[in-house]
Scaffold this motif. Structure first.
Motif, PDB file in Angstrom:
ATOM      1  N   MET A   1       0.841  -1.196   0.000  1.00  0.00           N
ATOM      2  CA  MET A   1       0.000   0.000   0.000  1.00  0.00           C
ATOM      3  C   MET A   1       0.880   1.252   0.000  1.00  0.00           C
ATOM      4  SD  MET A   1      -2.966  -1.414   0.038  1.00  0.00           S
ATOM      5  CE  MET A   1      -4.042  -0.025   0.355  1.00  0.00           C
ATOM      6  N   ASP A   2       0.450   2.267  -0.731  1.00  0.00           N
ATOM      7  CA  ASP A   2       1.224   3.506  -0.839  1.00  0.00           C
ATOM      8  C   ASP A   2       0.549   4.626  -0.053  1.00  0.00           C
ATOM      9  OD1 ASP A   2       2.867   5.558  -1.509  1.00  0.00           O
ATOM     10  OD2 ASP A   2       2.277   5.649  -3.627  1.00  0.00           O
ATOM     11  N   LEU A   3       1.126   4.911   1.098  1.00  0.00           N
ATOM     12  CA  LEU A   3       0.553   5.929   1.982  1.00  0.00           C
ATOM     13  C   LEU A   3       0.590   7.321   1.351  1.00  0.00           C
ATOM     14  CD1 LEU A   3      -0.528   5.451   4.845  1.00  0.00           C
ATOM     15  CD2 LEU A   3       1.648   6.291   5.730  1.00  0.00           C
ATOM     16  N   ALA A   4       1.617   7.565   0.532  1.00  0.00           N
ATOM     17  CA  ALA A   4       1.827   8.905  -0.036  1.00  0.00           C
ATOM     18  C   ALA A   4       0.701   9.327  -0.986  1.00  0.00           C
ATOM     19  CB  ALA A   4       3.166   8.959  -0.763  1.00  0.00           C
ATOM     20  N   THR A   5      -0.042   8.340  -1.516  1.00  0.00           N
ATOM     21  CA  THR A   5      -1.128   8.695  -2.444  1.00  0.00           C
ATOM     22  C   THR A   5      -2.507   8.547  -1.782  1.00  0.00           C
ATOM     23  OG1 THR A   5      -1.203   6.426  -3.268  1.00  0.00           O
ATOM     24  CG2 THR A   5       0.200   7.968  -4.466  1.00  0.00           C
ATOM     25  N   LEU A   6      -2.511   8.212  -0.489  1.00  0.00           N
ATOM     26  CA  LEU A   6      -3.780   7.989   0.206  1.00  0.00           C
ATOM     27  C   LEU A   6      -4.403   9.337   0.605  1.00  0.00           C
ATOM     28  CD1 LEU A   6      -5.444   5.531   1.147  1.00  0.00           C
ATOM     29  CD2 LEU A   6      -4.268   5.694   3.339  1.00  0.00           C
ATOM     30  N   GLN A   7      -5.634   9.552   0.183  1.00  0.00           N
ATOM     31  CA  GLN A   7      -6.299  10.824   0.451  1.00  0.00           C
ATOM     32  C   GLN A   7      -7.207  10.716   1.667  1.00  0.00           C
ATOM     33  OE1 GLN A   7      -7.916  12.669  -3.036  1.00  0.00           O
ATOM     34  NE2 GLN A   7      -5.828  12.928  -3.745  1.00  0.00           N
ATOM     35  N   SER A   8      -7.239  11.778   2.453  1.00  0.00           N
ATOM     36  CA  SER A   8      -8.122  11.792   3.624  1.00  0.00           C
ATOM     37  C   SER A   8      -8.573  13.216   3.886  1.00  0.00           C
ATOM     38  CB  SER A   8      -7.384  11.247   4.846  1.00  0.00           C
ATOM     39  OG  SER A   8      -6.175  11.948   5.066  1.00  0.00           O
ATOM     40  N   ASP A   9      -9.879  13.407   4.016  1.00  0.00           N
ATOM     41  CA  ASP A   9     -10.402  14.692   4.485  1.00  0.00           C
ATOM     42  C   ASP A   9     -10.582  14.648   6.000  1.00  0.00           C
ATOM     43  OD1 ASP A   9     -10.878  16.181   1.925  1.00  0.00           O
ATOM     44  OD2 ASP A   9     -12.021  14.360   1.509  1.00  0.00           O
ATOM     45  N   TYR A  10     -10.976  13.466   6.476  1.00  0.00           N
ATOM     46  CA  TYR A  10     -11.158  13.254   7.923  1.00  0.00           C
ATOM     47  C   TYR A  10     -10.488  11.942   8.317  1.00  0.00           C
ATOM     48  CZ  TYR A  10     -14.784  16.836   7.617  1.00  0.00           C
ATOM     49  OH  TYR A  10     -15.463  18.008   7.407  1.00  0.00           O
ATOM     50  N   ILE A  11      -9.909  11.924   9.510  1.00  0.00           N
ATOM     51  CA  ILE A  11      -9.319  10.699  10.056  1.00  0.00           C
ATOM     52  C   ILE A  11     -10.047  10.397  11.360  1.00  0.00           C
ATOM     53  CG2 ILE A  11      -7.205   9.619  10.918  1.00  0.00           C
ATOM     54  CD1 ILE A  11      -5.669  11.608   9.090  1.00  0.00           C
ATOM     55  N   LEU A  12     -10.744   9.277  11.386  1.00  0.00           N
ATOM     56  CA  LEU A  12     -11.518   8.901  12.569  1.00  0.00           C
ATOM     57  C   LEU A  12     -10.750   7.839  13.349  1.00  0.00           C
ATOM     58  CD1 LEU A  12     -13.624   9.618  10.084  1.00  0.00           C
ATOM     59  CD2 LEU A  12     -15.312   9.094  11.847  1.00  0.00           C
ATOM     60  N   LEU A  13     -10.454   8.132  14.618  1.00  0.00           N
ATOM     61  CA  LEU A  13      -9.651   7.230  15.448  1.00  0.00           C
ATOM     62  C   LEU A  13     -10.525   6.694  16.581  1.00  0.00           C
ATOM     63  CD1 LEU A  13      -6.414   9.432  15.691  1.00  0.00           C
ATOM     64  CD2 LEU A  13      -6.908   7.595  14.038  1.00  0.00           C
ATOM     65  N   SER A  14     -10.694   5.387  16.632  1.00  0.00           N
ATOM     66  CA  SER A  14     -11.567   4.776  17.641  1.00  0.00           C
ATOM     67  C   SER A  14     -10.954   4.882  19.037  1.00  0.00           C
ATOM     68  CB  SER A  14     -11.848   3.322  17.288  1.00  0.00           C
ATOM     69  OG  SER A  14     -10.646   2.565  17.287  1.00  0.00           O
ATOM     70  N   HIS A  15      -9.614   4.824  19.111  1.00  0.00           N
ATOM     71  CA  HIS A  15      -8.898   4.936  20.381  1.00  0.00           C
ATOM     72  C   HIS A  15      -7.420   5.139  20.079  1.00  0.00           C
ATOM     73  CE1 HIS A  15      -8.542   0.698  19.334  1.00  0.00           C
ATOM     74  NE2 HIS A  15      -7.673   0.471  20.304  1.00  0.00           N
ATOM     75  N   GLY A  16      -6.587   5.237  21.132  1.00  0.00           N
ATOM     76  CA  GLY A  16      -5.216   5.678  20.938  1.00  0.00           C
ATOM     77  C   GLY A  16      -4.169   4.612  20.682  1.00  0.00           C
ATOM     78  N   HIS A  17      -4.550   3.337  20.648  1.00  0.00           N
ATOM     79  CA  HIS A  17      -3.543   2.280  20.476  1.00  0.00           C
ATOM     80  C   HIS A  17      -2.829   2.385  19.127  1.00  0.00           C
ATOM     81  CE1 HIS A  17      -5.601  -0.449  23.699  1.00  0.00           C
ATOM     82  NE2 HIS A  17      -4.729   0.387  24.222  1.00  0.00           N
ATOM     83  N   GLY A  18      -1.546   1.991  19.166  1.00  0.00           N
ATOM     84  CA  GLY A  18      -0.680   2.147  18.005  1.00  0.00           C
ATOM     85  C   GLY A  18      -1.198   1.480  16.745  1.00  0.00           C
ATOM     86  N   ASP A  19      -1.868   0.334  16.889  1.00  0.00           N
ATOM     87  CA  ASP A  19      -2.357  -0.357  15.693  1.00  0.00           C
ATOM     88  C   ASP A  19      -3.578   0.333  15.089  1.00  0.00           C
ATOM     89  OD1 ASP A  19      -3.615  -1.368  18.104  1.00  0.00           O
ATOM     90  OD2 ASP A  19      -4.521  -2.966  16.903  1.00  0.00           O
ATOM     91  N   HIS A  20      -3.962   1.499  15.660  1.00  0.00           N
ATOM     92  CA  HIS A  20      -5.095   2.273  15.128  1.00  0.00           C
ATOM     93  C   HIS A  20      -4.711   3.698  14.746  1.00  0.00           C
ATOM     94  CE1 HIS A  20      -8.004  -0.877  16.277  1.00  0.00           C
ATOM     95  NE2 HIS A  20      -6.976  -1.195  17.035  1.00  0.00           N
ATOM     96  N   VAL A  21      -3.575   4.177  15.302  1.00  0.00           N
ATOM     97  CA  VAL A  21      -3.231   5.590  15.077  1.00  0.00           C
ATOM     98  C   VAL A  21      -1.864   5.781  14.403  1.00  0.00           C
ATOM     99  CG1 VAL A  21      -4.569   6.220  17.133  1.00  0.00           C
ATOM    100  CG2 VAL A  21      -2.076   6.031  17.311  1.00  0.00           C
ATOM    101  N   ALA A  22      -1.163   4.685  14.112  1.00  0.00           N
ATOM    102  CA  ALA A  22       0.240   4.780  13.696  1.00  0.00           C
ATOM    103  C   ALA A  22       0.494   5.807  12.589  1.00  0.00           C
ATOM    104  CB  ALA A  22       0.746   3.403  13.264  1.00  0.00           C
ATOM    105  N   ASP A  23      -0.382   5.854  11.588  1.00  0.00           N
ATOM    106  CA  ASP A  23      -0.150   6.762  10.450  1.00  0.00           C
ATOM    107  C   ASP A  23      -1.048   7.997  10.471  1.00  0.00           C
ATOM    108  OD1 ASP A  23       1.905   5.229   9.175  1.00  0.00           O
ATOM    109  OD2 ASP A  23       0.366   3.806   8.527  1.00  0.00           O
ATOM    110  N   ALA A  24      -1.732   8.232  11.578  1.00  0.00           N
ATOM    111  CA  ALA A  24      -2.685   9.351  11.627  1.00  0.00           C
ATOM    112  C   ALA A  24      -1.984  10.699  11.461  1.00  0.00           C
ATOM    113  CB  ALA A  24      -3.470   9.313  12.939  1.00  0.00           C
ATOM    114  N   GLU A  25      -0.857  10.874  12.157  1.00  0.00           N
ATOM    115  CA  GLU A  25      -0.162  12.163  12.097  1.00  0.00           C
ATOM    116  C   GLU A  25       0.349  12.435  10.681  1.00  0.00           C
ATOM    117  OE1 GLU A  25       2.866  12.586  15.071  1.00  0.00           O
ATOM    118  OE2 GLU A  25       3.612  14.475  14.244  1.00  0.00           O
ATOM    119  N   MET A  26       0.973  11.409  10.088  1.00  0.00           N
ATOM    120  CA  MET A  26       1.524  11.564   8.739  1.00  0.00           C
ATOM    121  C   MET A  26       0.411  11.906   7.734  1.00  0.00           C
ATOM    122  SD  MET A  26       1.905   9.923   5.660  1.00  0.00           S
ATOM    123  CE  MET A  26       3.057  10.013   4.325  1.00  0.00           C
ATOM    124  N   LEU A  27      -0.697  11.166   7.810  1.00  0.00           N
ATOM    125  CA  LEU A  27      -1.800  11.401   6.869  1.00  0.00           C
ATOM    126  C   LEU A  27      -2.459  12.762   7.101  1.00  0.00           C
ATOM    127  CD1 LEU A  27      -3.624   7.945   6.698  1.00  0.00           C
ATOM    128  CD2 LEU A  27      -2.488   9.130   4.810  1.00  0.00           C
TER     129      LEU A  27
END
Ligand code: NI
Ligand code: MN
Length: 226
Positions: free
Chosen positions: A35-61
């Protein structure tokens, strides 16, 4: 509505021309290295909770796409301290965004951010507009509170439920959850990524089929229209 699986609990869902990304953990998921993160588009990022397996790429995106983060007050505050834009919510509350309404609902799970900060409650999201309604459960045990969803939200077209066991409910409990939320079309998540949560796909699909329900297991990168 197009739904794309990005691995673990990460999904991209298009709604009213907006791209919603749920729980992105892609770059550190060895099963998603195509998967190519650099081409992934997001207007909103919804995070269910703070665990790493759910938020790891949130800041970058969020930085890449200038996205707004929707999560618990505690998780959003943590990202706001990093200079990112967010919309804080707490359990039981709903808000109307430009793509639809989001209700932040109860999950039975813990929450801690990657640096050990308190992540507040763990939650799930019910998202709807005039076209579609769906439930993204996040990480959760089976809980009777799920029965409140059909009482308080529009009829669900589909739901994304964790099925990998050990850290969340397993697929047997997810069948009961599907009953509680009155939804027969379930997309599985939170399975196979690491050893504790590897599951037998055939057995999981059969368990749902026996209950008259459809369990969809997507390949990473696969999209479906629901
Ligand atoms: Ni978790
Ligand atoms: Mn998890």
């Amino acid at each position: 509505m197009q739904v794309t699986y990005l691995g673990q609990s990460a999904f991209q869902i298009a709604m009213h021309g907006k791209q919603l990304i749920f729980d992105p953990m892609i770059s550190s998921n060895p099963m998603a290295n195509h998967m190519d993160l650099a081409t992934l588009q997001s207007d909103y990022i919804l995070l269910s909770h703070g665990h790493g397996d759910h938020v790891a790429d949130a800041e970058m995106l969020a930085k890449q796409n200038d996205s707004k983060i929707i999560s618990s007050y505690e998780v959003v505050s943590w990202y706001e301290q990093k200079g990112l834009a967010g919309h804080p919510m707490n359990l039981g509350g709903k808000f109307k965004f430009d793509f639809g309404t989001v209700k932040y609902v109860q999950a039975i799970h813990s929450s801690m951010l990657p640096d050990g900060s308190y992540g507040g409650p763990s939650g799930g999201f019910v998202v709807w507009n005039e076209d579609k309604s769906f439930y993204f459960a996040g990480d959760t045990a089976l809980t009777l509170d799920m029965k409140l969803i059909p009482m308080t939200c529009p009829t669900l077209d589909f739901a994304i439920l964790p099925i990998g066991d050990n850290f969340t409910m397993g697929y047997e409990d997810a069948v009961i959850a599907a009953d509680f939320i009155q939804c027969d079309t379930i997309i599985g998540c939170h399975y196979d990524t690491f050893g504790y949560i590897k599951i037998d796909h055939e057995a999981a699909i059969a368990e749902f089929k026996n209950a008259g329900k459809n369990l969809i297991l997507l390949n990473i990168g696969q999209s479906i229209t629901l």
